[in-house]
Design an enzyme around this catalytic site. Sequence first.
Site, short mmCIF file in Angstrom:
data_model
loop_
_atom_site.label_atom_id
_atom_site.label_comp_id
_atom_site.label_asym_id
_atom_site.label_seq_id
_atom_site.Cartn_x
_atom_site.Cartn_y
_atom_site.Cartn_z
N HIS A 96 1.01 0.05 -13.45
CA HIS A 96 1.79 -1.18 -13.68
C HIS A 96 3.27 -0.82 -13.69
O HIS A 96 3.65 0.17 -14.32
CB HIS A 96 1.39 -1.83 -15.01
CG HIS A 96 2.07 -3.14 -15.24
ND1 HIS A 96 1.66 -4.30 -14.61
CD2 HIS A 96 3.14 -3.46 -16.01
CE1 HIS A 96 2.46 -5.29 -14.99
NE2 HIS A 96 3.37 -4.80 -15.83
N GLY A 150 0.77 -1.23 0.00
CA GLY A 150 0.00 0.00 0.00
C GLY A 150 0.80 1.28 0.00
O GLY A 150 0.28 2.33 0.38
N SER A 151 2.05 1.25 -0.44
CA SER A 151 2.84 2.50 -0.46
C SER A 151 2.22 3.50 -1.44
O SER A 151 2.18 4.70 -1.16
CB SER A 151 4.29 2.20 -0.86
OG SER A 151 4.35 1.75 -2.20
N ASN A 152 1.68 3.02 -2.56
CA ASN A 152 1.01 3.94 -3.50
C ASN A 152 -0.28 4.47 -2.89
O ASN A 152 -0.60 5.66 -3.02
CB ASN A 152 0.71 3.22 -4.81
CG ASN A 152 1.91 3.15 -5.71
OD1 ASN A 152 2.29 4.16 -6.30
ND2 ASN A 152 2.52 1.99 -5.79
N LYS A 175 -18.54 -12.90 -7.74
CA LYS A 175 -19.65 -13.85 -7.83
C LYS A 175 -20.93 -13.27 -7.22
O LYS A 175 -21.93 -13.97 -7.09
CB LYS A 175 -19.29 -15.16 -7.11
CG LYS A 175 -18.02 -15.83 -7.61
CD LYS A 175 -18.32 -17.01 -8.52
CE LYS A 175 -17.07 -17.74 -9.00
NZ LYS A 175 -16.06 -16.89 -9.64
N ASN A 197 -5.31 1.79 -13.51
CA ASN A 197 -4.34 0.94 -12.81
C ASN A 197 -2.93 1.46 -13.05
O ASN A 197 -2.67 2.10 -14.08
CB ASN A 197 -4.44 -0.50 -13.37
CG ASN A 197 -3.44 -1.45 -12.73
OD1 ASN A 197 -3.32 -1.50 -11.51
ND2 ASN A 197 -2.70 -2.16 -13.58
N1 LIG Z 1 0.93 -2.80 -9.58
C1 LIG Z 1 2.15 -2.60 -8.85
O1 LIG Z 1 2.12 -3.18 -7.57
C2 LIG Z 1 3.00 -2.45 -6.71
C3 LIG Z 1 2.20 -2.09 -5.48
O2 LIG Z 1 3.02 -1.56 -4.49
P1 LIG Z 1 2.31 -0.94 -3.17
O3 LIG Z 1 1.58 0.30 -3.60
O4 LIG Z 1 1.39 -1.99 -2.61
O5 LIG Z 1 3.45 -0.63 -2.25
C4 LIG Z 1 3.46 -1.23 -7.49
O6 LIG Z 1 4.76 -1.39 -7.98
C5 LIG Z 1 2.48 -1.16 -8.63
O7 LIG Z 1 3.01 -0.64 -9.85
#
Ligand SMILES: N[C@@H]1O[C@H](COP(=O)(O)O)[C@@H](O)[C@H]1O
Length: 187
Positions: free
Chosen positions: A103, A11-13, A62, A101
Amino acid sequence: KRVVIFASGSGSNAENLIKFFHNSDNASVIQVLTNNPHAKVLDRCKKLNISALSFNRIAFSKSEDVLNILKTSQPDLIVLAGFLWKFPEFILKAYPNKVINIHPALLPKYGGKGMYGMNVHNAVVENKETETGITIHYVNENYDEGAIIFQAKCTVLSSDSAEDVAEKIHLLEMEHFPKVVEKILNQ
Ligand SMILES: N[C@@H]1O[C@H](COP(=O)(O)O)[C@@H](O)[C@H]1O
């Protein structure tokens, strides 16, 4: 504007987005949803006082349980940040062009089922790529195939380990993701 985040792991993002919009006048992260009851993102939400819920596969694809949660929270944008499950079509249909999303690679390279986290960075290093980056895209019924909104690149040195690459990617995500989300919300 109301943002709901889906996350499966650390969850850092999610934390970065929550803090970024905490100071915003016209947008905020109102809820975090996870498919992993042990996800570290739940601890972060507790600390940041953000409503967070976990759900299982049945509730997600579901039944309409998660869709009903979204109908209650009424997001203007749904942001997937490290969410590992494919999004069911009936939820995508309910939120057309409102699900994005991030990636950790330059799609269409290194995308698809199983291509997440260190799997991606290991493959980038194994293939001796000289650059990689992040991709922010709309979500469709296939993993990592929706229309690309934004990409940012970084170099990969021959001496870089997969961990070095992961760190460079993390910095790109922290820098760009909130600004891209803000831009989409202001469209
Ligand atoms: N889809 C990918 O999963 C990772 C999630 O990292 P975090 O946000 O859970 O730390 C990130 O690198 C994102 O690009």
